[in-house]
Design an enzyme around this catalytic site. Structure first.
Site, PDB file in Angstrom:
ATOM      1  N   ASP A 150      43.922  35.710  32.895  1.00  0.00           N
ATOM      2  CA  ASP A 150      42.521  35.992  33.216  1.00  0.00           C
ATOM      3  C   ASP A 150      41.598  34.924  32.637  1.00  0.00           C
ATOM      4  O   ASP A 150      41.868  34.374  31.565  1.00  0.00           O
ATOM      5  CB  ASP A 150      42.140  37.366  32.648  1.00  0.00           C
TER       6      ASP A 150
ATOM      7  N   ASN B 299      42.630  41.637  44.540  1.00  0.00           N
ATOM      8  CA  ASN B 299      42.095  40.278  44.663  1.00  0.00           C
ATOM      9  C   ASN B 299      41.791  39.888  46.102  1.00  0.00           C
ATOM     10  O   ASN B 299      41.077  38.894  46.343  1.00  0.00           O
ATOM     11  CB  ASN B 299      43.052  39.256  44.050  1.00  0.00           C
TER      12      ASN B 299
END
Length: 228
Positions: free
Chosen positions: A2, A50
């Site tokens: 991340d 996503n």
């Protein structure tokens, strides 16, 4: 993995620059894990959620991942790493990329070193739903369903439960990652953004993990006979 977007934002760069810079971290961590004797490494590369990102970013990621897979396939083969891809069921994945995934998995299938699982188009909830559907289709009576049997219907059932989850950038969320397998995982949230994460950071996380007291819901043994 991340923090790519924030890494780019802090440098006044497009988000795609952060994704591009993440490649070095990926290879560095794979090498560090293998050298440290880690037998199973999973990298969360792209979640089912996503797909909600802007189309241009998703398209860039697909092209980037394809380039990275093709570029590093010889290294992964030479290092004895077995590669697998968890997810990869959405028809929006370019056919050429899906084929590259299949080719790399077949190329490294006989490797007996570390197993590298790349979670791509992965969602933990979806895996659980699919396992339930598989049990129903098999005609298993409800009273015969056990945790072990249920786990056998998950993707790659030979994958052991997760011992340690490292989420970079300081964010403290599960984000739908291998929900069944992380039931008793230890969690570490380093502040480094993923493009800045390197082997020493990974090894520091392993060091922290090795000093955790893993009780799995029990209590530590007492030397003085006091059970409290």
């Amino acid at each position: 993995m991340d923090g790519n977007g924030r890494w780019a934002q802090r440098r006044s760069l497009p988000r795609t620059a952060g994704h591009r810079s993440a490649e070095t971290a990926v290879i560095d961590v794979i090498e560090a894990a293998r050298t440290a004797g880690v037998e199973w490494l999973s990298l969360y590369a792209f979640s089912t959620e996503n797909w909600n990102r802007p189309g241009t970013e998703v398209e860039f990621l697909m092209r980037l991942v394809r380039r990275v897979v093709r570029k590093h396939a010889p290294l992964l083969l030479a290092r004895g790493i077995r590669c697998r891809f968890l997810g990869v069921s959405d028809p929006r994945i370019p056919r050429e990329l899906a084929q590259d995934f299949d080719d790399l998995a077949a190329l490294t299938a006989d490797n007996r070193g570390m197993t590298l699982t790349v979670a791509f188009d992965h969602g933990g909830r979806r895996d659980i739903v699919e396992a339930a559907r598989s049990l129903i289709r098999s005609g298993t009576p409800a009273d015969e369903v056990t945790e072990r049997l249920f786990a056998d219907h998950l993707p790659f059932p030979d994958t052991p439960d997760v011992d340690l989850v490292i989420r970079t950038s300081g964010e403290q969320r599960i984000s739908n990652f291998m929900l069944w397998q992380v039931a008793y995982a230890e969690w570490i949230f380093p502040e480094a953004l993923w493009p800045d994460f390197r082997a020493p950071d990974f090894l520091a996380c392993l060091h922290t993990y090795r000093h955790r007291d893993r009780r799995f819901g029990g209590v530590p043994a007492r030397t003085n006979g006091d059970p409290s």
